[in-house]
Write a protein that holds these residues in place. Structure first.
Motif, PDB file in Angstrom:
ATOM      1  N   ASN A 162       7.297  -9.960 -17.127  1.00 42.59           N
ATOM      2  CA  ASN A 162       6.254  -8.933 -17.063  1.00 42.59           C
ATOM      3  C   ASN A 162       5.821  -8.690 -15.619  1.00 42.59           C
ATOM      4  O   ASN A 162       5.584  -7.551 -15.202  1.00 42.59           O
ATOM      5  CB  ASN A 162       5.056  -9.356 -17.912  1.00 42.59           C
ATOM      6  CG  ASN A 162       5.382  -9.408 -19.385  1.00 42.59           C
ATOM      7  OD1 ASN A 162       6.285  -8.708 -19.843  1.00 42.59           O
ATOM      8  ND2 ASN A 162       4.671 -10.230 -20.132  1.00 42.59           N
TER       9      ASN A 162
ATOM     10  N   GLU B 175       7.597  -9.136 -12.854  1.00 43.64           N
ATOM     11  CA  GLU B 175       8.622  -8.398 -12.114  1.00 43.64           C
ATOM     12  C   GLU B 175       8.638  -6.927 -12.515  1.00 43.64           C
ATOM     13  O   GLU B 175       8.865  -6.050 -11.677  1.00 43.64           O
ATOM     14  CB  GLU B 175       9.992  -9.040 -12.368  1.00 43.64           C
ATOM     15  CG  GLU B 175      10.117 -10.438 -11.752  1.00 43.64           C
ATOM     16  CD  GLU B 175      11.420 -11.120 -12.132  1.00 43.64           C
ATOM     17  OE1 GLU B 175      12.098 -10.602 -13.055  1.00 43.64           O
ATOM     18  OE2 GLU B 175      11.754 -12.157 -11.514  1.00 43.64           O
ATOM     19  N   ARG B 176       8.416  -6.653 -13.812  1.00 46.40           N
ATOM     20  CA  ARG B 176       8.382  -5.248 -14.241  1.00 46.40           C
ATOM     21  C   ARG B 176       7.227  -4.498 -13.589  1.00 46.40           C
ATOM     22  O   ARG B 176       7.388  -3.386 -13.074  1.00 46.40           O
ATOM     23  CB  ARG B 176       8.260  -5.185 -15.768  1.00 46.40           C
ATOM     24  CG  ARG B 176       8.113  -3.779 -16.323  1.00 46.40           C
ATOM     25  CD  ARG B 176       7.996  -3.796 -17.822  1.00 46.40           C
ATOM     26  NE  ARG B 176       6.898  -4.629 -18.276  1.00 46.40           N
ATOM     27  CZ  ARG B 176       5.629  -4.252 -18.263  1.00 46.40           C
ATOM     28  NH1 ARG B 176       5.300  -3.036 -17.823  1.00 46.40           N
ATOM     29  NH2 ARG B 176       4.676  -5.050 -18.698  1.00 46.40           N
TER      30      ARG B 176
ATOM     31  N   VAL C 128       5.704  -5.330 -10.826  1.00 50.40           N
ATOM     32  CA  VAL C 128       5.948  -5.241  -9.381  1.00 50.40           C
ATOM     33  C   VAL C 128       6.830  -4.037  -9.080  1.00 50.40           C
ATOM     34  O   VAL C 128       6.613  -3.317  -8.101  1.00 50.40           O
ATOM     35  CB  VAL C 128       6.580  -6.548  -8.868  1.00 50.40           C
ATOM     36  CG1 VAL C 128       7.137  -6.353  -7.465  1.00 50.40           C
ATOM     37  CG2 VAL C 128       5.546  -7.659  -8.841  1.00 50.40           C
ATOM     38  N   GLY C 129       7.856  -3.816  -9.930  1.00 52.52           N
ATOM     39  CA  GLY C 129       8.717  -2.656  -9.718  1.00 52.52           C
ATOM     40  C   GLY C 129       7.943  -1.351  -9.794  1.00 52.52           C
ATOM     41  O   GLY C 129       8.108  -0.460  -8.943  1.00 52.52           O
ATOM     42  N   GLU C 130       7.068  -1.214 -10.786  1.00 56.29           N
ATOM     43  CA  GLU C 130       6.260  -0.005 -10.912  1.00 56.29           C
ATOM     44  C   GLU C 130       5.275   0.108  -9.750  1.00 56.29           C
ATOM     45  O   GLU C 130       5.038   1.198  -9.215  1.00 56.29           O
ATOM     46  CB  GLU C 130       5.506  -0.032 -12.244  1.00 56.29           C
ATOM     47  CG  GLU C 130       6.429  -0.041 -13.455  1.00 56.29           C
ATOM     48  CD  GLU C 130       5.650  -0.197 -14.752  1.00 56.29           C
ATOM     49  OE1 GLU C 130       4.407  -0.332 -14.661  1.00 56.29           O
ATOM     50  OE2 GLU C 130       6.264  -0.173 -15.838  1.00 56.29           O
TER      51      GLU C 130
ATOM     52  N   ASP D 180       5.607  -1.116  -6.722  1.00 53.67           N
ATOM     53  CA  ASP D 180       6.309  -0.773  -5.482  1.00 53.67           C
ATOM     54  C   ASP D 180       6.518   0.731  -5.379  1.00 53.67           C
ATOM     55  O   ASP D 180       6.416   1.312  -4.282  1.00 53.67           O
ATOM     56  CB  ASP D 180       7.659  -1.494  -5.431  1.00 53.67           C
ATOM     57  CG  ASP D 180       7.502  -2.959  -5.032  1.00 53.67           C
ATOM     58  OD1 ASP D 180       6.486  -3.280  -4.379  1.00 53.67           O
ATOM     59  OD2 ASP D 180       8.377  -3.767  -5.377  1.00 53.67           O
ATOM     60  N   ASP D 181       6.846   1.370  -6.509  1.00 61.02           N
ATOM     61  CA  ASP D 181       7.018   2.827  -6.495  1.00 61.02           C
ATOM     62  C   ASP D 181       5.737   3.536  -6.078  1.00 61.02           C
ATOM     63  O   ASP D 181       5.760   4.514  -5.315  1.00 61.02           O
ATOM     64  CB  ASP D 181       7.467   3.310  -7.877  1.00 61.02           C
ATOM     65  CG  ASP D 181       8.852   2.781  -8.251  1.00 61.02           C
ATOM     66  OD1 ASP D 181       9.599   2.411  -7.328  1.00 61.02           O
ATOM     67  OD2 ASP D 181       9.157   2.743  -9.457  1.00 61.02           O
TER      68      ASP D 181
ATOM     69  N   ASP E 227       5.130   2.935  -2.311  1.00 61.88           N
ATOM     70  CA  ASP E 227       6.043   3.702  -1.461  1.00 61.88           C
ATOM     71  C   ASP E 227       5.533   5.123  -1.237  1.00 61.88           C
ATOM     72  O   ASP E 227       5.765   5.712  -0.172  1.00 61.88           O
ATOM     73  CB  ASP E 227       7.441   3.735  -2.091  1.00 61.88           C
ATOM     74  CG  ASP E 227       8.106   2.360  -2.046  1.00 61.88           C
ATOM     75  OD1 ASP E 227       7.673   1.516  -1.232  1.00 61.88           O
ATOM     76  OD2 ASP E 227       9.051   2.133  -2.842  1.00 61.88           O
TER      77      ASP E 227
ATOM     78  N   ARG F 227       0.899  -6.094  -0.875  1.00 63.40           N
ATOM     79  CA  ARG F 227       2.164  -6.795  -0.594  1.00 63.40           C
ATOM     80  C   ARG F 227       1.950  -8.310  -0.550  1.00 63.40           C
ATOM     81  O   ARG F 227       2.782  -9.076  -1.043  1.00 63.40           O
ATOM     82  CB  ARG F 227       2.723  -6.322   0.753  1.00 63.40           C
ATOM     83  CG  ARG F 227       3.092  -4.842   0.797  1.00 63.40           C
ATOM     84  CD  ARG F 227       4.241  -4.508  -0.102  1.00 63.40           C
ATOM     85  NE  ARG F 227       4.677  -3.109   0.106  1.00 63.40           N
ATOM     86  CZ  ARG F 227       5.473  -2.456  -0.683  1.00 63.40           C
ATOM     87  NH1 ARG F 227       5.948  -3.055  -1.762  1.00 63.40           N
ATOM     88  NH2 ARG F 227       5.815  -1.204  -0.428  1.00 63.40           N
TER      89      ARG F 227
ATOM     90  N   ILE G  30       1.561  -9.563  -4.119  1.00 64.79           N
ATOM     91  CA  ILE G  30       2.851  -9.603  -4.798  1.00 64.79           C
ATOM     92  C   ILE G  30       3.669 -10.788  -4.301  1.00 64.79           C
ATOM     93  O   ILE G  30       4.404 -11.427  -5.047  1.00 64.79           O
ATOM     94  CB  ILE G  30       3.605  -8.275  -4.581  1.00 64.79           C
ATOM     95  CG1 ILE G  30       2.869  -7.124  -5.310  1.00 64.79           C
ATOM     96  CG2 ILE G  30       5.039  -8.369  -5.065  1.00 64.79           C
ATOM     97  CD1 ILE G  30       3.441  -5.760  -5.019  1.00 64.79           C
TER      98      ILE G  30
ATOM     99  N   GLY H 147       6.680 -14.232  -5.608  1.00 65.77           N
ATOM    100  CA  GLY H 147       8.071 -14.182  -5.201  1.00 65.77           C
ATOM    101  C   GLY H 147       8.420 -15.325  -4.267  1.00 65.77           C
ATOM    102  O   GLY H 147       7.570 -16.098  -3.833  1.00 65.77           O
TER     103      GLY H 147
END
Length: 419
Positions: A172, A174-175, A177-179, A181-182, A185, A201, A204, A208
């Motif tokens: 959950n 990592e999912r 974090v991906g959203e 990061d978008d 950006d 950052r 997060i 990691g």
């Protein structure tokens, strides 16, 4: 938050419209009036778009009433549009004036009209302030809910009890974090968002790398599992030792009973040797009783007591001295077992302490103040920046176990809180 910007723009545009109307009443040339009218129309157009934006915002509709603001805006707009508006009346006034007096002609504005514009400005400003206050209140409430959710999430991470739960939580994480990061950006080039992006950052980063919070928790669970397995094995060995001791006691008692029976049989077959046999039997029984009681019984009782004490977790209990017989070898085995248990316990404590130290170091590397309170508002852990930024000079108060009430009252007493 999307509703706050349109409301602020409405305040600006309302001010621009009122200034244009007020300046038009004293304008001296048609060119000035036309310029003021264009400014009025532009502000009115921007304000209309902001009203459409507010009406589309479903989140605001739950607690904001836009109609009072629209009514006041209509009253302000009616002064600059339609028949008899301020701009047309001023142009007509200049057209009918004498050409020589035109440059100095003044608008026939009445004091009641000026007061009306001022009253509308005050009412509009008061209404907009009320909307802004409501939005700020709702924002504070949502912020508190988010903060509470984050706290509950951190508490959930600290209470994960299996690698399967940690793996689920990590997936959950990592999912998300991906959203996330978008989203970050999209605002990477915005200088006003730089502090927020930098903090995000770092947050997060806690999940990691090789020394993330998930890995530390897995190591801690492994250390706890090893300790439990060692304890289970220790209890099994203690049970085996207790069973062996019980068998020895029973065998000794059986041998004593057999010897006594043989002596009685011998007395029955020979009356001549009755007295001798009786004396011998009594002597044998006495020797057996002394041996069992003072040699086997005492030693087995002491050995059994040491076993039970070690089973209860007292690894410092004294083990009886050994000997050349089976009981001595049992005592030596118990001594070795106790040493092994002490070593295992020390190893487990070191591993747990190392895992906690790494967790503390990870928290200490956070550049912001970090603290964790338990369900009863007692401080569990915090880093150095929490001391430095919020409670400088209060290290004797801000320590684990202290309640938040005591800490904040101490901060007020020391003058760290202005209001």
């Amino acid at each position: 938050m999307k509703g706050l910007l349109p409301i602020l723009l409405l305040r600006v545009q309302a001010n621009n419209m009122a200034k244009a109307i007020d300046a038009a009443r004293t304008a001296t040339t048609p060119e000035q009036i036309d310029s003021l009218w264009q400014a009025f129309v532009s502000a009115n157009s921007v304000a209309s778009r902001q009203f459409k934006t507010l009406l589309k915002n479903e989140a605001l509709a739950e607690f904001l009433d836009i109609e009072p603001v629209k009514n006041i805006f209509k009253q302000v707009a009616s002064l600059g549009v339609g028949d008899g508006n301020v701009f047309d009346r001023r142009i007509q006034s200049l057209a009918t004036a004498d050409n020589a007096a035109a440059p100095s002609a003044q608008a026939p504005a009445t004091s009641s009209e000026a007061k009306g514009i001022a009253t509308l400005e005050v009412d509009l400003d008061r209404t907009l302030n009320r909307l802004i206050t409501l939005i700020r209140g709702r924002t504070a409430t949502e912020g508190f809910d988010i903060n509470q959710y984050v706290s509950e999430t951190l508490n959930t991470m600290a209470m994960l009890e299996s690698e399967r739960e940690i793996d689920t939580f990590l997936v959950n994480f990592e999912r998300v974090v991906g959203e996330f990061d978008d989203i970050l950006d999209k605002y990477e080039g915005d200088p006003t968002m730089s502090p927020v992006i930098k903090s995000a950052r770092r947050l997060i980063g806690l999940g990691g790398g090789d020394s993330n919070l998930f890995a530390i928790r897995v190591e801690e669970l492994e250390a706890i599992a090893r300790g439990r397995r060692s304890l289970s094995e220790n209890l099994r060995l203690i049970e085996e030792l207790s069973t062996t001791a019980s068998q020895i006691v029973q065998a000794t008692r059986a041998d004593s009973a057999q010897a006594a029976g043989a002596a009685v049989g011998s007395l029955a077959t020979s009356g001549w040797t009755l007295s001798v046999a009786a004396a011998t039997g009594i002597l044998v029984l006495l020797m057996v009783w002394i041996y069992v009681r003072h040699s086997l019984g005492v030693r087995l009782t002491a050995l059994s007591s040491s076993m039970l004490a070690i089973a209860d977790g007292n690894l410092q209990t004294r083990v009886p001295a050994g000997g050349a017989d089976e009981i001595g070898r049992m005592a030596e085995a118990l001594t070795v077992f106790r040493g092994t248990a002490v070593e295992v316990e020390a190893t487990n404590l070191r591993e747990i302490a190392e895992a906690r130290r790494r967790l503390t170091d990870a928290i200490e590397t956070i550049s912001e103040g970090f603290s964790l309170y338990d369900a009863e508002d007692r401080l569990v852990i915090c880093n150095r920046r929490y001391h430095e930024q919020l409670y400088p000079g209060m290290s004797e108060v801000v320590k684990p176990g202290t309640s938040f009430e005591v800490i904040i009252r101490g901060a007020v007493a020391r003058g760290l809180v202005d209001e």
